[in-house]
Design a protein around this motif. Structure first.
Motif, PDB file in Angstrom:
ATOM      1  N   ALA A  99       0.801  -1.224   0.000  1.00  0.00           N
ATOM      2  CA  ALA A  99       0.000   0.000   0.000  1.00  0.00           C
ATOM      3  C   ALA A  99       0.838   1.281   0.000  1.00  0.00           C
ATOM      4  N   ASN A 100       1.872   1.332   0.834  1.00  0.00           N
ATOM      5  CA  ASN A 100       2.581   2.584   1.053  1.00  0.00           C
ATOM      6  C   ASN A 100       3.256   3.167  -0.196  1.00  0.00           C
ATOM      7  N   PRO A 101       3.804   2.347  -1.111  1.00  0.00           N
ATOM      8  CA  PRO A 101       4.400   2.946  -2.312  1.00  0.00           C
ATOM      9  C   PRO A 101       3.416   3.814  -3.101  1.00  0.00           C
ATOM     10  N   TYR A 102       2.160   3.400  -3.149  1.00  0.00           N
ATOM     11  CA  TYR A 102       1.155   4.192  -3.861  1.00  0.00           C
ATOM     12  C   TYR A 102       0.806   5.460  -3.089  1.00  0.00           C
ATOM     13  N   ASP A 103       0.745   5.350  -1.754  1.00  0.00           N
ATOM     14  CA  ASP A 103       0.483   6.522  -0.926  1.00  0.00           C
ATOM     15  C   ASP A 103       1.608   7.547  -1.087  1.00  0.00           C
TER      16      ASP A 103
END
Length: 304
Positions: A99-103
């Motif tokens: 999730a975090n790479p997209y955030d």
């Protein structure tokens, strides 16, 4: 004399060896993202990415992922958005199901002013966060992405039209009979940060009444409202508001709350007649029926 020369050479050799060991230790303790940053500064991004491929760990490191930290350093400290974008895209390619790479990439797109693309990435991050096993991490990740998305879509400011000072004329209804209620005043302002609404209600002659704090909850796509009575010490009463814009300046609020350990519900229908006039009607479930019963009718007039 010869022995002195030999001794000095031995001491020099030992210092050189010790210095080399200390340097090697400092180098090994340097965080990978710092090494990548230095390599990028010296030899360009391609070389830095080659270094990453050589030294990366087998497992995803979450917020401490070196590419994530490097991307933010380039974006926030160097203001190098172009290179930061390459790094964040590389992080997505490396971990497409995290999730975090997209955030993080969404944050970069915000810096570039590409809000629509940022929304897409925050939505993707929130969706992927559902698969995070650690509940605390899942909540933190979803909340971060959904909060940014809410601000972009202006969900936290649906009640903007209520800001200001108002004179209120009220009529209560009990068993269908109208009951006149003394006029009152209401001050509606946003707290610093401009995402939390504060509603201060005063009776005639500015007598204290009550306050409400209303804030958007991105996790549940609802508003949370806290009610405090200024006179009676009843603690803080909390309810959830689901707001639907029905068109032509009309909003419908569904309020869920607890009263005497029972779940209760109320319906609010708010009509913005113009910028200086608002009509606010409150309904409660009619006993023994599926219908709603009008219990309070309020006319808001903006003070000059």
């Amino acid at each position: 004399m010869k022995e002195g020369i030999v001794l000095r050479r031995l001491i020099s050799l030992m210092l050189i060896l010790c210095g080399g060991l200390l340097f090697a230790q400092e180098d090994s303790e340097m965080a990978l993202e710092e090494k990548l940053y230095e390599e990028y500064k010296s030899n360009g991004l391609d070389k830095a990415m080659q270094m990453y491929e050589k030294h990366k760990t087998a497992e995803y490191e979450g917020l401490q992922e070196p590419l994530n930290l490097l991307g933010y350093k380039l974006m926030m400290e160097d203001n190098d958005l172009e290179t930061a974008e390459h790094v964040f895209k590389a992080q997505i390619e490396e971990y497409p199901e995290e999730a975090n790479p997209y955030d993080s990439y969404g944050d970069l797109l915000l810096e570039k002013g590409e809000n629509d693309k940022a929304k897409e990435n925050f939505k993707k991050a929130a969706k992927l966060a559902e698969s995070i096993e650690d509940e605390a991490e899942k909540t933190e990740m979803k909340q971060a992405s959904l909060s940014k998305l809410a601000r972009l879509e202006n969900k936290h400011r649906k009640l903007d039209f209520l800001a200001g000072d108002w004179e209120i004329t009220q009529t209560g209804y009990r068993d269908g009979k109208a009951i006149n209620i003394p006029k009152s005043k209401q001050n509606v302002t946003y707290l610093p940060g401009e995402s939390v609404l504060r509603i201060t209600h005063t009776k005639e002659d500015n007598a204290a009444c009550c306050e409400r704090i209303v804030a958007y909850d991105a996790m549940d796509d609802t508003y949370q409202m806290a009610y405090v009575n200024a006179i009676n010490p009843n603690g803080i009463q909390v309810s959830d508001l689901t707001i639907t814009e029905t068109g032509d300046g009309e909003f419908e609020f569904m309020e869920d709350y607890m009263q005497n350990n029972e779940k209760k519900q109320a319906k609010h229908v708010i009509l913005q007649k113009d910028k200086d006039h608002v009509e606010w009607n409150v309904y409660l479930p009619k006993e023994g029926s599926q219908d709603w019963e009008l219990v309070n009718k309020m006319e808001f007039k903006r003070e000059a």
